[in-house]
Design an enzyme around this catalytic site. Structure first.
Site, mmCIF file in Angstrom:
data_model
loop_
_atom_site.group_PDB
_atom_site.id
_atom_site.type_symbol
_atom_site.label_atom_id
_atom_site.label_comp_id
_atom_site.label_asym_id
_atom_site.label_seq_id
_atom_site.Cartn_x
_atom_site.Cartn_y
_atom_site.Cartn_z
ATOM 1 N N GLY A 23 0.871 -1.196 0.085
ATOM 2 C CA GLY A 23 0.077 0.065 0.120
ATOM 3 C C GLY A 23 0.712 1.368 -0.050
ATOM 4 N N TYR A 156 -15.470 -1.765 7.781
ATOM 5 C CA TYR A 156 -13.925 -1.503 8.078
ATOM 6 C C TYR A 156 -13.476 -1.623 9.325
ATOM 7 C CZ TYR A 156 -9.822 1.913 8.237
ATOM 8 O OH TYR A 156 -8.546 2.402 8.490
HETATM 9 N N1 SER Z 1 -8.756 7.653 9.242
HETATM 10 C C1 SER Z 1 -9.325 6.346 9.226
HETATM 11 C C2 SER Z 1 -10.913 6.676 8.383
HETATM 12 O O1 SER Z 1 -11.117 7.929 8.592
HETATM 13 C C3 SER Z 1 -9.680 5.684 10.394
HETATM 14 O O2 SER Z 1 -8.690 4.846 10.456
HETATM 15 O O3 SER Z 1 -11.223 5.751 7.785
#
Ligand code: SER
Length: 334
Positions: A23, A156
């Site tokens: 990544g 996520y």
């Molecule tokens: N910064 C990330 C997001 O907003 C959180 O891990 O998805």
């Protein structure tokens, strides 16, 4: 470039010697790769990404194309590069993941599972970036403990918790040296984040300079943890170079340098650009995600176990961000 002296005062005795980064095209990778190359030497850091990345990531040292779901290629690269450490950054951020839950699961969970298998196969250490998203609405919101309830409500976050557990499992079952950080929103000037919930705290600086105002998709009064990128880069190296006998909470450590709401960052910007104005047009999807995450993390475990010590508070970060972005604008305007 020749390696720099060990930034952590261990006389150049690095634990990491040959590092592969996945990544490398993302917000962290774009900065972490050059940062690592300065410490460990250009030829000792292999950057990988799904697509070609112009600039220092591909020009300053070795670079290869890699989709992290492709275990065969991943394994071949680790083997031929003789990597001892995998810094696994590839992933889809929170808000974007909500628009494509199945594919995000495949990349975020499947990619990490593949990285763990490759680490096991080749005896490599593995860094996993977890997130404040690994917490959910039933987690204590203020001074969120290191060990607490983790019932996230985003795809996520569900993948982040699962990966934390998988990292624990691979460490216990196979002895893989897994280590991780629960990153807060990361603020940086080199590359924009893509599709996160905390992205507003980056965009606001760009628009403060280009327009003098910013319309924020997160409502006032919504607190989230944040950190400036230089502190995040230092934390990755510090954790991966830490004495393993001290690491109790390996996967993953709460880390944060500040907690603020949109009106706080706006007030900080106003100190440097007095005419700056913030207004609000709240996006219900990202607002709901933000509300499900902690207001502020307790980072005691990271401080005690490996010396986490961020340098930037909100105003110091604002001053640096605005200066750096101004310089970038001047450079592109010629
Ligand atoms: N910064 C990330 C997001 O907003 C959180 O891990 O998805």
């Amino acid at each position: 470039m020749e390696p720099l002296e060990d930034p952590h005062g261990k006389g150049g005795l690095h634990v990491m010697k040959r590092i592969i980064v996945t990544g490398a095209s993302g917000q962290i990778g774009i900065e972490l790769v050059p940062y690592l190359r300065k410490i460990y030497g250009d030829s000792n850091v292999l950057a990988t990404a799904r697509r070609h990345v112009p600039g220092p990531v591909s020009e300053g040292g070795p670079f290869e194309l890699l989709d992290v779901r492709d275990g065969k290629t991943f394994s071949k690269l680790v083997s031929s590069f003789k990597a001892d450490t995998i810094l696994h950054l590839a992933g889809i951020l929170s808000a974007k993941a909500e628009t494509m839950p199945q594919e995000s699961w495949d990349i975020n969970l499947g990619g990490t599972f593949t990285a763990l298998e490759v680490a096991r196969e080749h005896g490599a250490a593995l860094f996993f970036p977890s997130s404040i998203a690994a917490f959910g609405p039933s987690t204590p919101q203020d001074n969120t403990p290191q060990v607490t309830i983790q019932r996230p409500t985003t795809i996520y976050g569900v993948a982040k918790v699962t990966c934390e557990l998988l990292c624990d499992y691979y460490h216990k079952k196979y002895g893989v040296d897994t280590r991780g950080l629960r990153f807060p929103g990361l603020i940086s000037y080199e590359a924009l984040p893509g599709g996160g919930t905390t992205d507003y705290a980056v965009h606001i600086y760009y628009e403060a300079l280009s327009k003098g105002r910013y319309t924020c998709y997160i409502a006032p009064g919504t607190y989230m943890d944040m950190m400036y990128m230089p502190d995040a880069l230092a934390a990755v190296v510090q954790l991966m170079e830490a004495d393993p006998s001290k690491l109790v909470n390996r996967n993953a450590y709460n880390v944060s340098a500040m907690s603020f709401a949109p009106e706080d960052i706006a007030a900080s910007i106003k100190k440097f650009i007095p005419e700056f104005e913030i207004s609000y047009d709240v996006d219900p999807v990202r607002q709901a995600i933000a509300e499900s995450w902690p207001n502020s993390l307790d980072c005691t475990a990271a401080k005690e176990e490996w010396g986490f010590d961020p340098e930037y508070d909100l105003d110091r970060m604002t001053q640096d961000m605005l200066e750096r972005l101004k310089q970038k604008r001047q450079a592109t305007e010629g």
